[in-house]
Scaffold this motif. Structure first.
Motif, PDB file in Angstrom:
ATOM      1  N   GLU B 101       0.846  -1.205   0.000  1.00 41.62           N
ATOM      2  CA  GLU B 101       0.000   0.000   0.000  1.00 41.62           C
ATOM      3  C   GLU B 101       0.877   1.250   0.000  1.00 41.62           C
ATOM      4  OE1 GLU B 101      -3.107  -0.168  -0.398  1.00 41.62           O
ATOM      5  OE2 GLU B 101      -3.681   1.929  -0.115  1.00 41.62           O
ATOM      6  N   GLY B 102       1.870   1.181   0.870  1.00 43.00           N
ATOM      7  CA  GLY B 102       2.804   2.331   0.977  1.00 43.00           C
ATOM      8  C   GLY B 102       3.491   2.575  -0.359  1.00 43.00           C
ATOM      9  N   ALA B 103       3.986   1.474  -0.911  1.00 45.19           N
ATOM     10  CA  ALA B 103       4.701   1.582  -2.185  1.00 45.19           C
ATOM     11  C   ALA B 103       3.786   2.176  -3.250  1.00 45.19           C
ATOM     12  CB  ALA B 103       5.174   0.194  -2.575  1.00 45.19           C
ATOM     13  N   ARG B 104       2.550   1.610  -3.215  1.00 38.20           N
ATOM     14  CA  ARG B 104       1.581   2.088  -4.198  1.00 38.20           C
ATOM     15  C   ARG B 104       1.329   3.588  -4.025  1.00 38.20           C
ATOM     16  NH1 ARG B 104      -3.754   2.568  -5.229  1.00 38.20           N
ATOM     17  NH2 ARG B 104      -4.193   2.323  -3.006  1.00 38.20           N
ATOM     18  N   MET B 105       1.157   3.994  -2.795  1.00 39.45           N
ATOM     19  CA  MET B 105       0.866   5.410  -2.511  1.00 39.45           C
ATOM     20  C   MET B 105       2.048   6.283  -2.912  1.00 39.45           C
ATOM     21  SD  MET B 105      -1.290   5.138   0.973  1.00 39.45           S
ATOM     22  CE  MET B 105      -1.676   6.846   1.221  1.00 39.45           C
ATOM     23  N   ILE B 106       3.252   5.805  -2.598  1.00 38.89           N
ATOM     24  CA  ILE B 106       4.445   6.577  -2.964  1.00 38.89           C
ATOM     25  C   ILE B 106       4.508   6.756  -4.486  1.00 38.89           C
ATOM     26  CG2 ILE B 106       6.975   6.442  -3.072  1.00 38.89           C
ATOM     27  CD1 ILE B 106       6.798   5.110  -0.265  1.00 38.89           C
ATOM     28  N   GLU B 107       4.230   5.636  -5.154  1.00 43.99           N
ATOM     29  CA  GLU B 107       4.247   5.679  -6.629  1.00 43.99           C
ATOM     30  C   GLU B 107       3.240   6.704  -7.148  1.00 43.99           C
ATOM     31  OE1 GLU B 107       5.759   4.699 -10.196  1.00 43.99           O
ATOM     32  OE2 GLU B 107       6.468   4.037  -8.232  1.00 43.99           O
ATOM     33  N   LEU B 108       2.036   6.632  -6.575  1.00 42.68           N
ATOM     34  CA  LEU B 108       0.973   7.563  -6.955  1.00 42.68           C
ATOM     35  C   LEU B 108       1.425   9.003  -6.761  1.00 42.68           C
ATOM     36  CD1 LEU B 108      -2.431   6.058  -5.770  1.00 42.68           C
ATOM     37  CD2 LEU B 108      -1.728   6.638  -8.086  1.00 42.68           C
ATOM     38  N   ALA B 109       2.011   9.177  -5.585  1.00 46.26           N
ATOM     39  CA  ALA B 109       2.474  10.541  -5.241  1.00 46.26           C
ATOM     40  C   ALA B 109       3.512  11.003  -6.254  1.00 46.26           C
ATOM     41  CB  ALA B 109       3.064  10.518  -3.835  1.00 46.26           C
ATOM     42  N   ARG B 110       4.443  10.049  -6.573  1.00 42.35           N
ATOM     43  CA  ARG B 110       5.484  10.438  -7.522  1.00 42.35           C
ATOM     44  C   ARG B 110       4.865  10.829  -8.872  1.00 42.35           C
ATOM     45  NH1 ARG B 110       8.756   5.872  -8.094  1.00 42.35           N
ATOM     46  NH2 ARG B 110       9.763   6.262  -6.108  1.00 42.35           N
ATOM     47  N   VAL B 111       3.953  10.020  -9.325  1.00 42.24           N
ATOM     48  CA  VAL B 111       3.284  10.292 -10.603  1.00 42.24           C
ATOM     49  C   VAL B 111       2.614  11.650 -10.549  1.00 42.24           C
ATOM     50  CG1 VAL B 111       1.387   9.570 -12.086  1.00 42.24           C
ATOM     51  CG2 VAL B 111       3.010   7.883 -11.215  1.00 42.24           C
ATOM     52  N   GLU B 112       1.904  11.858  -9.439  1.00 45.17           N
ATOM     53  CA  GLU B 112       1.197  13.140  -9.244  1.00 45.17           C
ATOM     54  C   GLU B 112       2.189  14.293  -9.292  1.00 45.17           C
ATOM     55  OE1 GLU B 112      -2.379  15.263  -8.687  1.00 45.17           O
ATOM     56  OE2 GLU B 112      -1.974  13.200  -9.260  1.00 45.17           O
ATOM     57  N   ILE B 113       3.270  14.105  -8.515  1.00 45.83           N
ATOM     58  CA  ILE B 113       4.281  15.155  -8.464  1.00 45.83           C
ATOM     59  C   ILE B 113       4.808  15.428  -9.875  1.00 45.83           C
ATOM     60  CG2 ILE B 113       6.652  15.653  -7.701  1.00 45.83           C
ATOM     61  CD1 ILE B 113       5.880  14.105  -5.094  1.00 45.83           C
ATOM     62  N   ASN B 114       5.129  14.339 -10.579  1.00 47.85           N
ATOM     63  CA  ASN B 114       5.659  14.509 -11.955  1.00 47.85           C
ATOM     64  C   ASN B 114       4.664  15.244 -12.836  1.00 47.85           C
ATOM     65  OD1 ASN B 114       8.046  13.349 -11.405  1.00 47.85           O
ATOM     66  ND2 ASN B 114       7.595  11.353 -12.316  1.00 47.85           N
ATOM     67  N   ASN B 115       3.409  14.807 -12.709  1.00 48.66           N
ATOM     68  CA  ASN B 115       2.352  15.470 -13.486  1.00 48.66           C
ATOM     69  C   ASN B 115       2.317  16.949 -13.180  1.00 48.66           C
ATOM     70  OD1 ASN B 115       1.627  13.147 -14.694  1.00 48.66           O
ATOM     71  ND2 ASN B 115      -0.220  12.784 -13.486  1.00 48.66           N
ATOM     72  N   GLN B 116       2.268  17.200 -11.849  1.00 51.55           N
ATOM     73  CA  GLN B 116       2.178  18.598 -11.409  1.00 51.55           C
ATOM     74  C   GLN B 116       3.386  19.376 -11.927  1.00 51.55           C
ATOM     75  OE1 GLN B 116      -0.424  20.113  -9.908  1.00 51.55           O
ATOM     76  NE2 GLN B 116      -1.528  18.131  -9.936  1.00 51.55           N
ATOM     77  N   LYS B 117       4.567  18.706 -11.811  1.00 53.67           N
ATOM     78  CA  LYS B 117       5.799  19.368 -12.245  1.00 53.67           C
ATOM     79  C   LYS B 117       5.712  19.661 -13.748  1.00 53.67           C
ATOM     80  CE  LYS B 117      10.116  17.553 -12.301  1.00 53.67           C
ATOM     81  NZ  LYS B 117      11.137  16.637 -11.712  1.00 53.67           N
ATOM     82  N   ALA B 118       5.202  18.664 -14.492  1.00 56.18           N
ATOM     83  CA  ALA B 118       5.085  18.855 -15.948  1.00 56.18           C
ATOM     84  C   ALA B 118       4.157  19.995 -16.270  1.00 56.18           C
ATOM     85  CB  ALA B 118       4.565  17.552 -16.561  1.00 56.18           C
ATOM     86  N   ILE B 119       2.998  19.975 -15.523  1.00 60.56           N
ATOM     87  CA  ILE B 119       2.018  21.044 -15.733  1.00 60.56           C
ATOM     88  C   ILE B 119       2.663  22.382 -15.422  1.00 60.56           C
ATOM     89  CG2 ILE B 119      -0.129  22.035 -14.870  1.00 60.56           C
ATOM     90  CD1 ILE B 119      -1.099  19.085 -14.477  1.00 60.56           C
ATOM     91  N   ALA B 120       3.368  22.401 -14.233  1.00 58.25           N
ATOM     92  CA  ALA B 120       4.000  23.655 -13.782  1.00 58.25           C
ATOM     93  C   ALA B 120       5.043  24.109 -14.807  1.00 58.25           C
ATOM     94  CB  ALA B 120       4.646  23.435 -12.426  1.00 58.25           C
ATOM     95  N   MET B 121       5.832  23.150 -15.321  1.00 64.47           N
ATOM     96  CA  MET B 121       6.867  23.488 -16.302  1.00 64.47           C
ATOM     97  C   MET B 121       6.250  24.060 -17.580  1.00 64.47           C
ATOM     98  SD  MET B 121       9.843  23.022 -15.144  1.00 64.47           S
ATOM     99  CE  MET B 121      11.080  22.699 -16.407  1.00 64.47           C
ATOM    100  N   ALA B 122       5.155  23.393 -18.002  1.00 62.09           N
ATOM    101  CA  ALA B 122       4.482  23.866 -19.210  1.00 62.09           C
ATOM    102  C   ALA B 122       4.001  25.277 -19.032  1.00 62.09           C
ATOM    103  CB  ALA B 122       3.314  22.921 -19.512  1.00 62.09           C
ATOM    104  N   ASP B 123       3.406  25.494 -17.880  1.00 60.93           N
ATOM    105  CA  ASP B 123       2.921  26.836 -17.516  1.00 60.93           C
ATOM    106  C   ASP B 123       4.051  27.850 -17.586  1.00 60.93           C
ATOM    107  OD1 ASP B 123       0.711  28.253 -16.993  1.00 60.93           O
ATOM    108  OD2 ASP B 123       0.705  27.924 -14.784  1.00 60.93           O
ATOM    109  N   VAL B 124       5.167  27.442 -16.889  1.00 58.68           N
ATOM    110  CA  VAL B 124       6.323  28.334 -16.839  1.00 58.68           C
ATOM    111  C   VAL B 124       6.811  28.592 -18.273  1.00 58.68           C
ATOM    112  CG1 VAL B 124       8.761  28.487 -16.171  1.00 58.68           C
ATOM    113  CG2 VAL B 124       7.057  27.669 -14.518  1.00 58.68           C
ATOM    114  N   LYS B 125       6.850  27.530 -19.052  1.00 57.05           N
ATOM    115  CA  LYS B 125       7.298  27.696 -20.445  1.00 57.05           C
ATOM    116  C   LYS B 125       6.437  28.705 -21.189  1.00 57.05           C
ATOM    117  CE  LYS B 125       9.459  23.314 -21.590  1.00 57.05           C
ATOM    118  NZ  LYS B 125       9.057  21.981 -21.986  1.00 57.05           N
ATOM    119  N   ASN B 126       5.132  28.553 -21.046  1.00 58.42           N
ATOM    120  CA  ASN B 126       4.195  29.471 -21.703  1.00 58.42           C
ATOM    121  C   ASN B 126       4.459  30.901 -21.289  1.00 58.42           C
ATOM    122  OD1 ASN B 126       2.928  27.554 -23.184  1.00 58.42           O
ATOM    123  ND2 ASN B 126       1.189  27.271 -21.790  1.00 58.42           N
ATOM    124  N   GLN B 127       4.577  31.044 -19.960  1.00 58.66           N
ATOM    125  CA  GLN B 127       4.810  32.377 -19.402  1.00 58.66           C
ATOM    126  C   GLN B 127       6.102  32.959 -19.991  1.00 58.66           C
ATOM    127  OE1 GLN B 127       3.647  33.888 -15.932  1.00 58.66           O
ATOM    128  NE2 GLN B 127       1.651  32.848 -16.294  1.00 58.66           N
TER     129      GLN B 127
END
Lengths: 359, 163
Positions: B101-127
């Motif tokens: 469960e922990g591993a799964r949650m960590i993985e989820l979090a990582r994916v989320e973080i990556n997604n968020q980071k990608a979104i944030a990067m895209a945003d920053v790029k646009n800006q």
């Protein structure tokens, strides 16, 4: 054991010494009191002893007191009943309904009044047809023993009823081992599994003989008789054994007597005679054994006591008493032993009569 | 001789008295006494036999009890053993589950973080793009305000271009 023999030897030595010394004393007294002695009746021990062991028409209690007993006579004319007091200790004749009677040696005899009226042959004939059914000392003594036995054993039997399922106590616990002794050591081994039927008789015979032997040892009132040392009593007891044995004889017993196997026919009559002698002699031996043992014991004790009077010396008394005590202790043993032997042999005879054929 | 001659009188009385004694004792003493003794002997024999039987029964019961006890003890050990096993298994399972469960949650979090980071990067790029465009517009606006400069640039660019 050694010390016992030594003590006995000592007593014997003292006895011998006293005998040696008292004889001259006695002779001296005799010379000095010759006048008196001539008047005094000479002491006859055998007479006194026989008088003591024989039956009597009066019961001696103490000192000069004795109770006269009823005399019952059966003459050729009928019964005569009167008190033995009428004889005044043998000093007087009693004139009865039919004859005149005199006590000679404590026996009732018919005499002619004033010794002259009847011929001596007639008197002899009358005396031989005279049967004395008197209640004598032995009869009284026997009745007392019977009363005693009945009281004891009814008490014991009621104790069994009262204390059902409990351990025996008191008189009951004293009698029970003796009863069991008669059953387990006399009846059962000699008669076999049918012993139960004969127990009442064996027990009665055993206790009757034993108690009367013991009563005979007591020198004063309740005792003083010589019942089991009387041939008439032992005769009856032996007769009962004889009748009982032959009434209970089985087929095998009678076959052995009348049709003996392995014996040629021409010997049979002789065989019958021998068997008949055997049938009679076994109870006869019982009768003589009990009579002789008890009478002999009484004679020895009385002889020892008589020594005092024979020697007319008080010094002999301790020795006499010591020996009498010894004899009495021995007689205590003999009293039980003779009761045991009589019962044992009766059981043995019954056993041989009802034995099953085993060949 | 007199001593050994049975007197008829005494024979008679002895016979009568002895028979009376015999019947009295046989009826009132020997019968109940022998009966009571026999009864008691039978009772004692019975009691002994019963006691023996009771002893055997007791031994049998004790034996049985012991066997039962042994069995119970074995069973208890078995149960305890099983319980321990079950416990261990449960704990193990739980641990594993938690781990996954922990591993799964960590993985989820990582994916989320990556997604968020990608979104944030895209945003920053646009800006950054829009900002660069704005800056570039403003710079160009300034630089190309004068015609001479425009010509110079064009000539320079043309120079650079090599045919």
């Amino acid at each position: 054991m050694k010390s016992k023999i030594f003590t006995l030897l000592q007593i014997f030595c003292v006895f011998l010494v006293l005998t040696a010394f008292s004889a001259p004393v006695f002779s001296q007294e005799k010379t000095s009191e010759s006048v008196e002695n001539a008047v005094e009746k000479k002491f006859e021990p055998s007479e006194v002893i026989l008088e003591h062991i024989a039956d009597s028409h009066s019961f001696h209690i103490l000192g000069n007191t004795s109770v006269p007993l009823p005399v019952i006579l059966y003459t050729d004319k009928g019964f005569e009943v009167f008190s033995a007091a009428r004889f005044e200790h043998g000093k007087a004749d009693y004139v009865g309904k039919y004859y005149t009677y005199r006590l000679i040696n404590d026996k009732v005899n018919i005499v002619g009044a004033n010794n002259t009226l009847l011929a001596s042959a007639t008197i002899l004939k009358l005396n031989s047809s005279l049967i004395d059914f008197s209640i004598t000392r032995n009869v009284i003594s026997m009745w007392m023993s019977i009363l005693f036995l009945v009281i004891i054993f009814i008490a014991v039997s009621s104790a069994y009823k009262k204390r059902q399922g409990q351990a025996p106590k008191g008189l009951q616990s004293f009698m029970e081992p003796i009863i069991l002794f008669v059953r387990d050591d006399i009846a059962r081994p000699n008669i076999g599994y049918k012993y139960r039927r004969f127990m009442p008789l064996l027990l009665t015979v055993f206790f009757f003989i034993w108690i009367n032997n013991l009563i005979g040892l007591v020198p004063f009132f309740p005792g003083g008789s010589n019942l089991t040392g009387n041939i008439a009593v032992t005769f009856v007891l032996a007769l009962i054994t004889l009748i009982l044995v032959n009434l209970n004889g089985n087929k095998h017993y009678w076959k052995h007597i009348f049709v003996p196997a392995d014996v040629p026919v021409w010997i049979w009559p002789l065989w019958w005679v021998i068997e008949l002698v055997g049938i009679i002699s076994r109870p006869f031996a019982l009768m003589i054994r009990l009579f002789a043992n008890i009478t002999a014991g009484h004679i020895i004790v009385l002889s020892l006591i008589s020594l005092i009077f024979v020697f007319k010396s008080l010094y002999i008394a301790p020795v006499s008493v010591a020996f009498v005590v010894f004899m009495d202790v021995l007689e205590l043993l003999v009293a039980a032993l003779q009761a045991f032997i009589f019962t044992l042999l009766t059981a043995l005879f019954i056993g041989t009569a009802i034995e099953e054929a085993h060949h | 001789m007199e001593l050994v001659t049975p007197e008829i009188g005494l024979v008679f009385w002895t016979t009568v008295s002895f028979l009376v004694l015999f019947f009295l004792l046989a009826k009132f003493a020997w019968k109940p006494i022998m009966g009571a003794i026999d009864d008691r002997e039978r009772f004692i024999e019975d009691s002994l036999r019963k006691a023996e039987a009771a002893k055997d029964e007791m031994a049998r019961l004790t034996n049985e009890n012991e066997v039962l006890l042994k069995q119970a003890r074995v069973e208890r050990d078995l149960i305890l053993h099983e319980a321990k096993k079950v416990k261990d298994q449960i704990i193990g399972d739980a641990k594993e589950a938690a781990h996954t469960e922990g591993a799964r949650m960590i993985e989820l979090a990582r994916v989320e973080i990556n997604n968020q980071k990608a979104i944030a990067m895209a945003d920053v790029k646009n800006q950054v793009a829009s900002l660069s465009l704005e800056i570039a517009e403003k710079v160009l606006k300034q630089q190309f305000a004068d015609q001479a400069k425009q010509d110079e640039l064009v000539s320079q660019l043309l120079k650079e271009v090599k045919l």
